[in-house]
Each structure stands twice: as structure tokens, then as C-alpha cells.
Design a protein around this motif. Structure first.
Motif, PDB file in Angstrom:
ATOM      1  N   MET A  74       0.846  -1.181   0.000  1.00 29.54           N
ATOM      2  CA  MET A  74       0.000   0.000   0.000  1.00 29.54           C
ATOM      3  C   MET A  74       0.889   1.242   0.000  1.00 29.54           C
ATOM      4  N   VAL A  75       0.571   2.159  -0.876  1.00 30.91           N
ATOM      5  CA  VAL A  75       1.308   3.415  -0.946  1.00 30.91           C
ATOM      6  C   VAL A  75       0.365   4.558  -0.601  1.00 30.91           C
ATOM      7  N   SER A  76       0.932   5.630  -0.037  1.00 29.17           N
ATOM      8  CA  SER A  76       0.099   6.756   0.375  1.00 29.17           C
ATOM      9  C   SER A  76       0.963   8.005   0.507  1.00 29.17           C
ATOM     10  N   ILE A  77       0.301   9.135   0.640  1.00 26.47           N
ATOM     11  CA  ILE A  77       0.956  10.391   0.986  1.00 26.47           C
ATOM     12  C   ILE A  77       0.258  10.895   2.244  1.00 26.47           C
ATOM     13  N   ASN A  78       1.040  11.215   3.257  1.00 26.06           N
ATOM     14  CA  ASN A  78       0.508  11.626   4.563  1.00 26.06           C
ATOM     15  C   ASN A  78      -0.469  10.598   5.126  1.00 26.06           C
ATOM     16  N   PRO A 132      -5.873  29.906 -10.075  1.00 26.71           N
ATOM     17  CA  PRO A 132      -6.847  29.206  -9.240  1.00 26.71           C
ATOM     18  C   PRO A 132      -7.256  27.892  -9.903  1.00 26.71           C
ATOM     19  N   GLY A 133      -7.761  26.979  -9.099  1.00 26.03           N
ATOM     20  CA  GLY A 133      -8.248  25.716  -9.646  1.00 26.03           C
ATOM     21  C   GLY A 133      -7.837  24.536  -8.787  1.00 26.03           C
ATOM     22  N   PHE A 134      -7.921  23.368  -9.396  1.00 23.69           N
ATOM     23  CA  PHE A 134      -7.602  22.115  -8.724  1.00 23.69           C
ATOM     24  C   PHE A 134      -6.374  21.499  -9.395  1.00 23.69           C
ATOM     25  N   PHE A 135      -5.436  21.046  -8.594  1.00 18.11           N
ATOM     26  CA  PHE A 135      -4.194  20.485  -9.094  1.00 18.11           C
ATOM     27  C   PHE A 135      -3.872  19.212  -8.318  1.00 18.11           C
ATOM     28  N   MET A 136      -3.082  18.367  -8.947  1.00 15.07           N
ATOM     29  CA  MET A 136      -2.699  17.099  -8.335  1.00 15.07           C
ATOM     30  C   MET A 136      -1.231  17.146  -7.930  1.00 15.07           C
ATOM     31  N   TYR A 137      -0.895  16.395  -6.905  1.00 11.83           N
ATOM     32  CA  TYR A 137       0.495  16.086  -6.584  1.00 11.83           C
ATOM     33  C   TYR A 137       0.554  14.587  -6.370  1.00 11.83           C
ATOM     34  N   HIS A 138       1.672  13.972  -6.773  1.00  9.19           N
ATOM     35  CA  HIS A 138       1.722  12.514  -6.717  1.00  9.19           C
ATOM     36  C   HIS A 138       3.131  11.998  -6.919  1.00  9.19           C
ATOM     37  N   HIS A 191      11.051   8.016  -4.641  1.00  8.76           N
ATOM     38  CA  HIS A 191       9.760   8.441  -5.177  1.00  8.76           C
ATOM     39  C   HIS A 191       9.933   9.780  -5.886  1.00  8.76           C
ATOM     40  N   PRO A 192       9.652   9.838  -7.199  1.00 17.51           N
ATOM     41  CA  PRO A 192       9.678  11.123  -7.889  1.00 17.51           C
ATOM     42  C   PRO A 192       8.401  11.902  -7.558  1.00 17.51           C
ATOM     43  N   PHE A 193       8.530  12.941  -6.745  1.00 20.67           N
ATOM     44  CA  PHE A 193       7.388  13.740  -6.288  1.00 20.67           C
ATOM     45  C   PHE A 193       7.121  14.829  -7.321  1.00 20.67           C
ATOM     46  N   HIS A 194       5.894  14.860  -7.849  1.00 20.73           N
ATOM     47  CA  HIS A 194       5.520  15.753  -8.947  1.00 20.73           C
ATOM     48  C   HIS A 194       4.286  16.571  -8.570  1.00 20.73           C
ATOM     49  N   GLU A 201      -1.204   5.049  -9.631  1.00 17.93           N
ATOM     50  CA  GLU A 201      -2.417   4.273  -9.929  1.00 17.93           C
ATOM     51  C   GLU A 201      -2.994   3.590  -8.701  1.00 17.93           C
ATOM     52  N   THR A 202      -2.179   3.388  -7.668  1.00 20.45           N
ATOM     53  CA  THR A 202      -2.674   2.734  -6.457  1.00 20.45           C
ATOM     54  C   THR A 202      -2.866   3.716  -5.305  1.00 20.45           C
ATOM     55  N   GLY A 203      -2.928   5.018  -5.616  1.00 19.55           N
ATOM     56  CA  GLY A 203      -3.372   5.984  -4.619  1.00 19.55           C
ATOM     57  C   GLY A 203      -2.342   6.887  -4.004  1.00 19.55           C
ATOM     58  N   MET A 204      -1.123   6.935  -4.524  1.00 17.82           N
ATOM     59  CA  MET A 204      -0.100   7.796  -3.938  1.00 17.82           C
ATOM     60  C   MET A 204      -0.163   9.184  -4.574  1.00 17.82           C
ATOM     61  N   MET A 205      -1.274   9.883  -4.288  1.00 18.93           N
ATOM     62  CA  MET A 205      -1.462  11.239  -4.799  1.00 18.93           C
ATOM     63  C   MET A 205      -2.519  11.962  -3.987  1.00 18.93           C
ATOM     64  N   GLY A 206      -2.578  13.272  -4.195  1.00 17.31           N
ATOM     65  CA  GLY A 206      -3.541  14.102  -3.494  1.00 17.31           C
ATOM     66  C   GLY A 206      -3.964  15.269  -4.362  1.00 17.31           C
ATOM     67  N   GLN A 207      -4.941  16.043  -3.853  1.00 24.24           N
ATOM     68  CA  GLN A 207      -5.489  17.182  -4.582  1.00 24.24           C
ATOM     69  C   GLN A 207      -5.240  18.479  -3.825  1.00 24.24           C
ATOM     70  N   ILE A 208      -4.919  19.511  -4.602  1.00 26.95           N
ATOM     71  CA  ILE A 208      -4.734  20.861  -4.080  1.00 26.95           C
ATOM     72  C   ILE A 208      -5.832  21.732  -4.682  1.00 26.95           C
ATOM     73  N   GLN A 209      -6.462  22.555  -3.862  1.00 24.63           N
ATOM     74  CA  GLN A 209      -7.381  23.558  -4.373  1.00 24.63           C
ATOM     75  C   GLN A 209      -6.749  24.916  -4.127  1.00 24.63           C
ATOM     76  N   VAL A 210      -6.604  25.683  -5.212  1.00 19.82           N
ATOM     77  CA  VAL A 210      -6.062  27.040  -5.116  1.00 19.82           C
ATOM     78  C   VAL A 210      -7.248  27.993  -5.251  1.00 19.82           C
ATOM     79  N   VAL A 211      -7.438  28.826  -4.235  1.00 26.76           N
ATOM     80  CA  VAL A 211      -8.584  29.728  -4.216  1.00 26.76           C
ATOM     81  C   VAL A 211      -8.123  31.170  -4.357  1.00 26.76           C
ATOM     82  N   PRO A 212      -8.922  32.007  -5.068  1.00 27.17           N
ATOM     83  CA  PRO A 212      -8.563  33.425  -5.224  1.00 27.17           C
ATOM     84  C   PRO A 212      -8.576  34.171  -3.893  1.00 27.17           C
TER      85      PRO A 212
END
Length: 111
Positions: A1-5, A86-92, A39-42, A100-111
Motif C-alpha cells: 500500500m502506498v500513500s501520501i501523509n 486558481p483551480g484544482f491540481f494534483m500532486y503525486h 519516489h519522484p514527487f511531482h 495508480e494505487t493511490g499515492m497522490m492528493g489534490q490541491i485547491q487554489v482559491v482566489p
């Protein structure tokens, strides 16, 4: 199992919310003690600067703008990042099997 935080990816969750045009300092650690993997963090939609590796100035070839860094087990990386759009971005992890097995997350950038 892989994860971030200790979390696997969920489309229903925003992992990080940031204000547009604010400079942030992030600490990224590779705590992979089991497999010893690099892990290449992108991060999507932005470039960042690597400020330090384990508290030390990074090598000259690592000091330019980046969107991915190779994180080695047991190391801590400090980056400076500023989201200008602004918008939604991924890091992984950029290992296909890991993202593909879940080692990523979402960022929301708000004005």
C-alpha cells in the motif's frame, strides 16, 4: 500500500487548500522504510524551487525551477512554491504503479 501523509487518493477529498499568489514552504519527506524506494514527487500546474535537502543547500543542478524531484528514503526536502492560477491540481509520486494505487492528493487554489 502506498500513500501520501498516510492517506490514499480520494476524488472526494481536497488534501491541501492554498490561497492564490501566496508563497508557501513545504517539507516533503520520503519515509519509505519498507522498500527503500526513490519516489519522484511531482506537482501539476506549477514549478517550485528546492531550498534544501536534509537542511543543506541542494546541488547546483537541483537549484533551478522544478515540477518533480526525486525523493530518497529518509531524506527531507524543503521547497518554495507559489500557485498563480486558481483551480484544482494534483500532486503525486510519478511512478505509474504508485500513482495508480493511490499515492497522490489534490490541491485547491482559491482566489
Amino acid at each position: 500500500m502506498v500513500s501520501i501523509n498516510n492517506k490514499q487518493f480520494s476524488m472526494k477529498r481536497i488534501d491541501i487548500k492554498v490561497k492564490q499568489n501566496t508563497t508557501q514552504i513545504w517539507k516533503i519527506s520520503n519515509k519509505d522504510n519498507m522498500m527503500g524506494e526513490i519516489h519522484p514527487f511531482h506537482i501539476h500546474g506549477v514549478q517550485f524551487r528546492l531550498l534544501s535537502v536534509n537542511g543543506n543547500t541542494p546541488a547546483s543542478n537541483m537549484q533551478g525551477r522544478k515540477d518533480t524531484i526525486m525523493t530518497r528514503p529518509g531524506n527531507q526536502y524543503k521547497i518554495m512554491i507559489k500557485f498563480t492560477q486558481p483551480g484544482f491540481f494534483m500532486y503525486h509520486c510519478h511512478n505509474l504503479e504508485h500513482e495508480e494505487t493511490g499515492m497522490m492528493g489534490q490541491i485547491q487554489v482559491v482566489p
